[in-house]
Design an enzyme around this catalytic site. Sequence first.
Site: not given
Length: 544
Positions: A289, A323
């Site tokens: 992430d 991310h």
Amino acid sequence: MCFILLASGAVFSQVKNSGYSWDNLPRIAVPSFKPDTFNIVSFGAKPDYLTINTKSINAAITACSDHGGGVVLIPAGMWMTGPVVLKNNVNLFVSRGALLQFTANKSQYELIEGNFEGRKAIRNQSPISGTDLTNIAITGTGIIDGHGEVWRAMSKDYTTENEWKALVSSGGLLNNEGTTWYPSKSYADGLKLKNAGKIEPGKRLEDYAPIKDFFRPNLLVLVNCKKVLLQNATFENSPAWCLHTLQCEDLTFDGVHVKNAWNAQNGDAMDIESCSNVKVTNCTIDAGDDGICIKSGKDEEGRKVGKATRNMVITNNTVYSAHGGFVIGSEMSGGVHDIFVSDCTFIGTDNGLRFKTVRGRGGIVENIFIRNIVMRNIQHDAILFDMYYFANAPTLAQTNGIEEKPPVNEGTPQFRNFYISNLTCEGAERAMLIRGLPEMRIANIHLENVTIKAGQGADIIDADKIDLKNVTLECKNVTTLVNIENSSNIHFDRLKAIGEPKFLMDINGPAASNISLRGVDFKAPGQIAQFNYGAAASALTILK
């Protein structure tokens, strides 16, 4: 492909009245320790993978702290353990060749009242934790593994055929469609409940026991600690976020390696929340992430705490899968300010610089200084400002250019005063998105000395006072390089276009105004701009 080039050499003036600048960076105090060493072997620890060494390791930490502090030594070997709790004046040293392996036996982790995604929440006890401590560290070049794969759900789409077969054969259960693996029925049952982790008045911890597996712990959680050092160690395979520091002061990450699988659910590398006086340097991150992520609480609860993340220096870091390389939000309700980011490399991240929020958050993010950033193979946006995180932004076609403006209140977030210079990106889907809210535009964004190669150019939506200096856009097979919607005071100085798009820019919406171009280098004169959805041609001025 689109290529944005901002020539080098210029320097931004700092925000007035700010106590910090590139010439006066925040200073971070670091802990110091007595040389006394407490070897966990002396407390009965065994590196045989069969012995659960929880009591031995925690006994060594307690003895070290009780004697005024020093070093707790994890020697080379494989050390299986349950949760480890840090104490004052202790440096937990994980030696080269040491694997501190946290057990897959979830019963070893007690349910607690913790914090997740900016709110108080039910969690399982973290593998490593510390609360209200002073002068602590985790150092050494060993590996700390959270055994996260036994906690996380997994989509079949995110695995290879062999990985999926191995996962299914390991136990757990599948959803009705057979497309998602759950580690246990307890996890699957928790997933069905709305706000499963919310702390409900009158409920006891044992009331959450039937869905215990759903509350995946962060690998390391430090709360309200002062003078903290994380240095050189590798933190990997976290059940959820990897390194979560909450309301800490004088915090240093130096040479840390964070490694989570690219498909690790909520596999953030660093979540630095409501902390002050922080340095992140020489770290290497490969995460599932966000990479280096700044937070400060969520919505009303975060605003009530009101503790900003502030006074940070982030330098000489490398982020691979993530991310976002450097991220602020979306939990930023307590505010973020005076952040200095320099000399970082992002390779293969979904987004490069990622700043995200949404209505209801509140909070002000300001005085963010970023320079000397290198990016390559960015999957989406090289630079992303988005105030519609997990929300649907209305299109001009839907509104015919007329925007609804909800009233500004305590839940209205603000992004302002960002200074980004000397950024190079070779490959992205889009160069940049700057998207504010009609009632609260993103404001005072300054871009200079940046190089971006991308498939699309720039979208500037509901923004005010955006300056781009010495900008070159090179795009292939695109009609328009820059799309501006309902934005004002947008200034390009020495804008150059390569690739002969039909239009340099689209200017859209009746609120578009005071857009200027100076020093345009465009191979198709007469096709500088087109105006739609109520935008007036007078919104654009071309200067010599």
